[in-house]
Design a protein around this motif. Structure first.
Motif, PDB file in Angstrom:
ATOM      1  N   PRO A 266     -92.401  39.162 -25.039  1.00 22.21           N
ATOM      2  CA  PRO A 266     -92.955  38.134 -25.947  1.00 22.21           C
ATOM      3  C   PRO A 266     -91.910  37.423 -26.787  1.00 22.21           C
ATOM      4  O   PRO A 266     -92.156  36.314 -27.260  1.00 22.21           O
ATOM      5  N   ASP A 267     -90.767  38.041 -27.022  1.00 20.53           N
ATOM      6  CA  ASP A 267     -89.741  37.430 -27.873  1.00 20.53           C
ATOM      7  C   ASP A 267     -88.614  36.805 -27.060  1.00 20.53           C
ATOM      8  O   ASP A 267     -87.489  36.655 -27.558  1.00 20.53           O
ATOM      9  N   ARG A 268     -88.923  36.428 -25.849  1.00 22.81           N
ATOM     10  CA  ARG A 268     -87.870  35.836 -25.021  1.00 22.81           C
ATOM     11  C   ARG A 268     -87.345  34.564 -25.684  1.00 22.81           C
ATOM     12  O   ARG A 268     -88.067  33.865 -26.404  1.00 22.81           O
ATOM     13  N   PRO A 269     -86.089  34.238 -25.438  1.00 21.41           N
ATOM     14  CA  PRO A 269     -85.525  33.032 -26.049  1.00 21.41           C
ATOM     15  C   PRO A 269     -86.145  31.767 -25.472  1.00 21.41           C
ATOM     16  O   PRO A 269     -86.623  31.749 -24.335  1.00 21.41           O
ATOM     17  N   THR A 270     -86.101  30.714 -26.284  1.00 20.58           N
ATOM     18  CA  THR A 270     -86.509  29.403 -25.784  1.00 20.58           C
ATOM     19  C   THR A 270     -85.291  28.540 -25.452  1.00 20.58           C
ATOM     20  O   THR A 270     -85.437  27.495 -24.813  1.00 20.58           O
ATOM     21  N   GLY A 271     -84.103  28.978 -25.907  1.00 18.14           N
ATOM     22  CA  GLY A 271     -82.874  28.243 -25.617  1.00 18.14           C
ATOM     23  C   GLY A 271     -81.753  29.203 -25.280  1.00 18.14           C
ATOM     24  O   GLY A 271     -81.549  30.201 -25.978  1.00 18.14           O
ATOM     25  N   VAL A 272     -81.037  28.937 -24.193  1.00 13.27           N
ATOM     26  CA  VAL A 272     -79.934  29.789 -23.756  1.00 13.27           C
ATOM     27  C   VAL A 272     -78.676  28.944 -23.623  1.00 13.27           C
ATOM     28  O   VAL A 272     -78.692  27.882 -22.978  1.00 13.27           O
ATOM     29  N   PHE A 273     -77.612  29.415 -24.241  1.00 11.86           N
ATOM     30  CA  PHE A 273     -76.283  28.852 -24.005  1.00 11.86           C
ATOM     31  C   PHE A 273     -75.544  29.776 -23.063  1.00 11.86           C
ATOM     32  O   PHE A 273     -75.347  30.956 -23.352  1.00 11.86           O
ATOM     33  N   GLY A 296     -89.379  22.935 -19.783  1.00 17.10           N
ATOM     34  CA  GLY A 296     -90.679  23.089 -20.435  1.00 17.10           C
ATOM     35  C   GLY A 296     -90.803  24.367 -21.234  1.00 17.10           C
ATOM     36  O   GLY A 296     -91.292  24.361 -22.364  1.00 17.10           O
ATOM     37  N   ASP A 297     -90.376  25.501 -20.635  1.00 17.54           N
ATOM     38  CA  ASP A 297     -90.455  26.787 -21.329  1.00 17.54           C
ATOM     39  C   ASP A 297     -89.096  27.267 -21.833  1.00 17.54           C
ATOM     40  O   ASP A 297     -89.039  28.075 -22.761  1.00 17.54           O
ATOM     41  N   LEU A 298     -88.053  26.799 -21.215  1.00 16.73           N
ATOM     42  CA  LEU A 298     -86.714  27.296 -21.552  1.00 16.73           C
ATOM     43  C   LEU A 298     -85.703  26.170 -21.405  1.00 16.73           C
ATOM     44  O   LEU A 298     -85.650  25.500 -20.365  1.00 16.73           O
ATOM     45  N   SER A 299     -84.887  25.972 -22.438  1.00 18.67           N
ATOM     46  CA  SER A 299     -83.777  25.022 -22.365  1.00 18.67           C
ATOM     47  C   SER A 299     -82.492  25.784 -22.074  1.00 18.67           C
ATOM     48  O   SER A 299     -82.269  26.879 -22.604  1.00 18.67           O
ATOM     49  N   VAL A 300     -81.651  25.197 -21.229  1.00 16.59           N
ATOM     50  CA  VAL A 300     -80.410  25.855 -20.809  1.00 16.59           C
ATOM     51  C   VAL A 300     -79.259  24.872 -20.947  1.00 16.59           C
ATOM     52  O   VAL A 300     -79.341  23.726 -20.492  1.00 16.59           O
ATOM     53  N   ARG A 356     -78.388  16.278 -20.223  1.00 21.37           N
ATOM     54  CA  ARG A 356     -79.184  15.942 -19.029  1.00 21.37           C
ATOM     55  C   ARG A 356     -80.588  16.534 -19.199  1.00 21.37           C
ATOM     56  O   ARG A 356     -81.073  16.650 -20.331  1.00 21.37           O
ATOM     57  N   SER A 357     -81.218  16.911 -18.110  1.00 22.25           N
ATOM     58  CA  SER A 357     -82.654  17.228 -18.150  1.00 22.25           C
ATOM     59  C   SER A 357     -82.985  18.698 -18.348  1.00 22.25           C
ATOM     60  O   SER A 357     -84.159  19.061 -18.305  1.00 22.25           O
ATOM     61  N   SER A 358     -81.990  19.561 -18.562  1.00 24.79           N
ATOM     62  CA  SER A 358     -82.291  20.992 -18.678  1.00 24.79           C
ATOM     63  C   SER A 358     -82.590  21.410 -20.107  1.00 24.79           C
ATOM     64  O   SER A 358     -82.814  22.595 -20.374  1.00 24.79           O
ATOM     65  N   THR A 359     -82.591  20.462 -21.046  1.00 20.72           N
ATOM     66  CA  THR A 359     -82.869  20.790 -22.449  1.00 20.72           C
ATOM     67  C   THR A 359     -83.937  19.862 -23.015  1.00 20.72           C
ATOM     68  O   THR A 359     -83.999  18.676 -22.676  1.00 20.72           O
ATOM     69  N   ALA A 360     -84.759  20.442 -23.901  1.00 19.67           N
ATOM     70  CA  ALA A 360     -85.827  19.701 -24.580  1.00 19.67           C
ATOM     71  C   ALA A 360     -86.239  20.529 -25.786  1.00 19.67           C
ATOM     72  O   ALA A 360     -85.855  21.700 -25.906  1.00 19.67           O
ATOM     73  N   PRO A 361     -87.020  19.975 -26.709  1.00 21.37           N
ATOM     74  CA  PRO A 361     -87.518  20.783 -27.817  1.00 21.37           C
ATOM     75  C   PRO A 361     -88.335  21.963 -27.295  1.00 21.37           C
ATOM     76  O   PRO A 361     -88.931  21.897 -26.210  1.00 21.37           O
ATOM     77  N   PRO A 362     -88.397  23.064 -28.053  1.00 22.37           N
ATOM     78  CA  PRO A 362     -89.206  24.198 -27.628  1.00 22.37           C
ATOM     79  C   PRO A 362     -90.677  23.827 -27.599  1.00 22.37           C
ATOM     80  O   PRO A 362     -91.098  22.874 -28.290  1.00 22.37           O
TER      81      PRO A 362
END
Length: 369
Positions: A266-273, A296-300, A356-362
């Motif tokens: 449940p506490d998985r990240p929404t953004g990964v660097f 959509g669910d995860l930004s990378v 590019r397209s792999s990032t968006a607001p959570p």
């Protein structure tokens, strides 16, 4: 050539001297036939070359000739991991391409050596016939670096380690990582995670605690983690709450395995660097396998701007560095050092974020933006 002439050398191998004795001329005369033909009459040179061809003699030993000149025409490249990695990792391929393009202008080739620690490999480094060395991103204290540094040949380092009096061609790793993580936090991400390249030569895989991060043997990773931590603090988040996962190899399969555990719960990240594009591509793969949409669910966010980042699905937001240009910059320094010129330490190359397209607001923030 007679058997007696062949027996003059321990191996029976044809040499300039044995060919000269067979022809009844001096060794210098035979050498001139290959190296200074203007010193001989055309008839004499033709006779020497014809007899050499008849006996299967292909000419002077190029290694010995190079050593007599003080040059062998090769630049040694000391690479981390295996030789196959140097040709399979996209960033390494572009770097080597740039280096080769530059040094070939002086008739130089590249001789790649893996940085292994066993005595036989270190002896091979000590005996390698090269005019200069390029140390390509090795950890602090690696014994292979000590061997090449002791050879008395010019040395140029790529990224790491720092050596006294040796030029380093690097980039601003810390600011690049800060920019990457800042992009995520400004999009609204509060649950973050970081995937790191190996921090030590033991090639561990899994969570890296604060002490493991602090004592990382790879200076590049120390700088990138410090840059990421700075952006986290800037966003009023606690670095201790950001999981840092060390990946045993800089390739997508290992990264996907590391990310799979990170992205469950449940506490998985929404953004990964991810500290490289290769690792970022593995994160994207793991998310897809778990049914998570990127972005959509995860930004990378990755680091490198390799060709694979541009062609990924979705195209990867990443920190761009001048991969081929860095190889050329190293080649320029090598050529200058071999000409006996004083070589300074270049400033770290500037890096910048390519969105590019792999990032968006959570997901929870999109309606408010």
């Amino acid at each position: 050539m007679s058997k007696a002439a062949r027996s003059d050398t321990p191996s029976g191998r044809l040499t300039l001297l044995t060919l000269a004795r067979d022809l009844g001329v001096s060794r210098a005369t035979v050498s001139n036939a290959y190296n200074r033909p203007d010193q001989l009459s055309p008839a004499l040179r033709a006779r020497i070359l014809a007899r050499a061809a008849e006996l299967g003699f292909t000419g002077p030993d190029p290694m010995a000739r190079g050593l007599r000149r003080g040059r062998v025409g090769a630049v040694g490249v000391l690479v981390d991991e295996s030789l196959s990695y140097a040709f399979s990792d996209p960033t390494s391929v572009l770097f080597l391409d740039g280096l080769a393009r530059e040094v070939q202008a002086d008739g130089l080739g590249l001789l790649l050596h893996p940085a292994l620690r066993d005595p036989a490999a270190l002896r091979a480094l000590a005996d390698a016939a090269v005019d200069a060395w390029v140390v390509q991103s090795l950890p602090d204290g690696h014994p292979a670096v000590g061997v090449v540094s002791s050879r008395g040949r010019p040395v140029v380092v790529v990224d790491q380690p720092a050596l006294p009096g040796v030029p380093v061609v690097g980039i601003d790793d810390a600011s690049g990582a800060t920019t990457a993580v800042r992009h995520l936090t400004r999009l609204g991400h509060r649950r973050l995670a970081v995937l790191a390249m190996p921090l030590g030569c033991d090639r561990r895989q899994g969570r890296a605690d604060t002490e493991r991060q602090r004592s990382a043997e790879y200076a590049v990773m120390r700088r990138r983690l410090a840059g990421a931590a700075a952006a986290v603090a800037e966003a009023d988040l606690d670095w201790a709450d950001v999981p840092v996962v060390e990946v045993a190899a800089n390739e997508p399969d290992a990264a996907a395995r590391a990310a799979a555990e990170l992205l469950t719960g449940p506490d998985r990240p929404t953004g990964v660097f991810a500290s490289t594009d290769q690792l970022a591509l593995g994160v994207v793969r793991a998310a897809r396998d778990l049914g998570l949409a990127v972005p959509g669910d995860l930004s990378v966010v990755g680091f490198d701007d390799s060709p694979a980042a541009r062609s990924a699905e979705p195209p990867l937001t990443t920190v761009a560095q001048p991969l081929r240009d860095r190889g050329q910059r190293v080649g320029v320094l090598v050529r200058a050092a071999l000409r006996g010129e004083e070589v300074g330490v270049p400033a770290p190359a500037v890096v910048g974020l390519v969105v590019r397209s792999s990032t968006a607001p959570p997901p929870g923030a999109r309606g408010r933006r």
